[in-house]
Each structure stands twice: as C-alpha cells, then as structure tokens.
Design an enzyme around this catalytic site. Structure first.
Site, PDB file in Angstrom:
ATOM      1  N   LYS A 195       0.882  -1.169   0.000  1.00 21.49           N
ATOM      2  CA  LYS A 195       0.000   0.000   0.000  1.00 21.49           C
ATOM      3  C   LYS A 195       0.917   1.216   0.000  1.00 21.49           C
ATOM      4  O   LYS A 195       1.576   1.517   1.002  1.00 21.49           O
ATOM      5  CB  LYS A 195      -0.906   0.010   1.232  1.00 21.49           C
ATOM      6  CG  LYS A 195      -1.741   1.282   1.301  1.00 21.49           C
ATOM      7  CD  LYS A 195      -2.593   1.364   2.561  1.00 21.49           C
ATOM      8  CE  LYS A 195      -2.978   2.823   2.800  1.00 21.49           C
ATOM      9  NZ  LYS A 195      -3.772   2.998   4.026  1.00 21.49           N
TER      10      LYS A 195
ATOM     11  N   ALA B  73      -9.516   5.310   3.615  1.00 22.21           N
ATOM     12  CA  ALA B  73      -9.357   6.453   4.527  1.00 22.21           C
ATOM     13  C   ALA B  73     -10.575   7.355   4.610  1.00 22.21           C
ATOM     14  O   ALA B  73     -11.254   7.608   3.622  1.00 22.21           O
ATOM     15  CB  ALA B  73      -8.154   7.303   4.143  1.00 22.21           C
TER      16      ALA B  73
ATOM     17  N   ASN C 129      -9.880   1.704   9.245  1.00 26.70           N
ATOM     18  CA  ASN C 129      -9.070   1.481  10.443  1.00 26.70           C
ATOM     19  C   ASN C 129      -9.628   2.226  11.654  1.00 26.70           C
ATOM     20  O   ASN C 129     -10.277   1.650  12.512  1.00 26.70           O
ATOM     21  CB  ASN C 129      -7.614   1.878  10.181  1.00 26.70           C
ATOM     22  CG  ASN C 129      -6.678   1.440  11.300  1.00 26.70           C
ATOM     23  OD1 ASN C 129      -7.093   1.029  12.379  1.00 26.70           O
ATOM     24  ND2 ASN C 129      -5.400   1.516  11.082  1.00 26.70           N
ATOM     25  N   THR C 130      -9.417   3.555  11.675  1.00 29.35           N
ATOM     26  CA  THR C 130      -9.754   4.335  12.864  1.00 29.35           C
ATOM     27  C   THR C 130     -11.211   4.187  13.291  1.00 29.35           C
ATOM     28  O   THR C 130     -11.500   4.070  14.492  1.00 29.35           O
ATOM     29  CB  THR C 130      -9.438   5.824  12.604  1.00 29.35           C
ATOM     30  OG1 THR C 130      -8.081   5.910  12.161  1.00 29.35           O
ATOM     31  CG2 THR C 130      -9.598   6.656  13.856  1.00 29.35           C
TER      32      THR C 130
END
Lengths: 257, 65
Positions: free
Chosen positions: A96, A184, A206-207
């Site tokens: 990535k 993202a 992710n977050t």
C-alpha cells in the site's frame, strides 16, 4: 468475488490494524469483520522490547493476507526503500503505497506517488496506491502499472465519509474495470454502504473501527454495511426522482367516480 | 566505532551489519535493515561493513492503517 491482483477475496472490507485498545480486540475485530486482508507497517524495533515480534505472531495466527504500507514516507526514496523492507519482512509483493505531501490533511503527494509507483511496479511489486480522487493522477498510476487504485474518501482518521461525491462518481465511471478501494476517512458503516452502492469494489477501514467504544461490534457493523451496499449495487437500485410515484396500485381505488 | 542505530548513537565493536545486530541483541528477531537510507537485504548483512558515523535502521512489523 473481489479480485485484487491475483488474489480472489470474499470480503470487501479491508482492515487497518492500528490504534486498537489491545491486541485481543484487534484479533476479535478482524474475525468479527471476516476480513481477509489487513494493512501492516514497519517501525523501529528495540532489541529489548521486541514489540514487533509479538505483533507479527498475532497477525500470522489470524491467517489473513497482509498489505504492508509505506505510512509516514514523505519522499519517493523513503517510500521505495520502505517497500523493499516490507517485502522482505512480510514476504509479499503487495504494497500500500503512501507518499504523504501535507501533514495536516495527510494528503498524498501525487507527483511522488506516481514516480514511486512507476519504480515499484517495474520491480514486480503489486502496488495499491493511496491517492486522491483526481482522474489524471489515476490515469498516470494505471500507466505506471498499478492494477488497483485506493482513492481517499476523506483525510485519514477524519471520519467524514465520502467528501467529494461528484469526483468519486466520475472516477468510478471513468475506470469501470479497475478495482477501486475507498481508503481512509470513513466514520460510520453508512459511509461504507454508500461507497459500495456507488460501485466501489471495497473499502479499507481502520480508525472508525479501532477507536469505536466497542471495536468488535463496530467491525461487525461495517462488515454488514459493506455487504448491504454491495448487494444493493448488484440488485439494480431505482433512480431517484423529483415527484412521488404511488407504491399502492391506483387501479380500482375505492370512492372514486 | 559510533553508529547511529534507530536514531540513537551506540558505541559498537562489530565491523559489519550482521555482527552489529548480534551485538545489540536482536538475535533471531524478525527485522529488516537499512544503512544510510539504503535497504540491506538479510543475505547481505554479513557482507555490509559499517564505518564510524553510519546510520542504521532496524525495523520490524508494526500496526498500520
């Protein structure tokens, strides 16, 4: 089925592994999401603590594919070197590719990105470039040899969802055959469902999961949203219209002349 | 000689990268290395001499997004 380079995957939800409250919750979240691909990174290892060794054994036990990133790299040279180091440690040609151009937004440096992509593709890497929604940059990345693109929804960790719907739609329409993964900026499962409904092939989260109060439950929620969005897309959704259209048949309505 | 390892100066005896990793206690740990910003593959560590002032990076798998 989702095809990323030579890999065929059932799950359209890719997970980041950072910022979880504990390794146990990371493991549980990956299982709850039924994720098959997770992103990983490289950091300085202290000989005493050996934090990386424990993390790596956790990931290997999960039996998932890893996608090493070049997070934190601000130049072509750093990103290419990090990709080489990741390939050695993780034993994969997947990368990535991130080349960060601006620290407040973590916006990709698309000039450095296309250059690094060209070098790495020529060396046999299978590059997943973290890019913006820019059509011309996408074209350059494909010309460099990338076979998957990962446009941002919004700045990393911002949770804002799909910031630029017009441009993302245009990107999807321009490259109908290229696997596009929204990477993202997603905050809640409805953002993921929206991405899949728009025709994107997968999302990387992710977050939004790792920092949720209950990451495992949120991972499951995202997985269901991704599945719902994909099924909706495949089912042929109706077009939006400006006026009402009665859903109950009007023929034979009572009390009419 | 003084080598900058992961951003910290260390006084080390070994003359090449594999010896330096051994001396620092990495042993069999799964790490990947760079010297002065250039990747050094595992198989080349034995043949990579270091000199005073060199910068060594020793990296390992870590959580990432």
């Amino acid at each position: 089925m989702l095809k990323l380079y030579q890999e065929t995957l059932r799950s359209r939800l890719l997970l980041g592994t950072a910022r979880y409250p504990s390794p146990a919750l990371l493991t549980e979240a990956v299982r709850a999401a039924a994720a098959e691909v997770v992103t990983v990174s490289l950091r300085r290892e202290s000989a005493g603590e050996r934090a990386g060794q424990g993390f790596w054994s956790i990931i290997r036990e999960l039996g998932v594919r890893v996608l090493p990133n070049t997070a934190g790299c601000h130049s072509v040279k750093e990103a290419v070197t990090t990709a080489h180091m990741g390939r050695e440690v993780f034993g994969t040609t997947w990368v990535k590719l991130e080349v960060i151009g601006e620290d407040d937004t973590l916006q990709p440096d698309v000039f450095g990105l296309t250059e690094a992509a060209r070098i790495l593709c020529a060396e046999g890497f299978e590059v997943f470039p973290y890019t913006t929604e820019d059509l011309v940059v996408a074209e350059r990345l494909l010309a460099a040899g990338c076979r998957v693109l990962m446009p941002w929804g919004a700045p990393i960790g911002s949770g804002r969802g799909l910031n630029n719907l017009f441009a993302l739609r245009a990107l999807r329409a321009h490259f109908p055959e290229v696997p596009l993964v929204i990477d993202a900026g997603l905050g809640v499962p409805s953002h993921a469902a929206q991405a899949l409904e728009l025709g994107f092939d997968a999302v990387l989260v992710n977050t939004a999961i790792a920092q949720a109060r209950d990451p495992v439950r949120m991972a499951s929620a995202f997985a269901r949203a991704v599945e719902a969005g994909w099924n909706a897309r495949e089912s042929g959704p109706i077009e939006a219209r400006d006026f009402a259209a009665p859903s109950t048949p009007v023929v034979g309505t009572a009390f009419r002349p | 000689m003084k080598i900058l390892v992961n951003g910290a100066w260390r006084e080390l005896k070994a003359g090449e990268l594999s010896g330096v990793l051994e001396e620092l206690g990495y042993g069999e740990a799964i790490v990947t290395t760079a010297v002065n910003g250039e990747f050094v593959a595992r198989g080349l560590r034995l043949h990579t001499p270091l000199s005073d002032g060199d910068r060594v990076e020793v990296l390992a798998p870590m959580q990432g997004g």
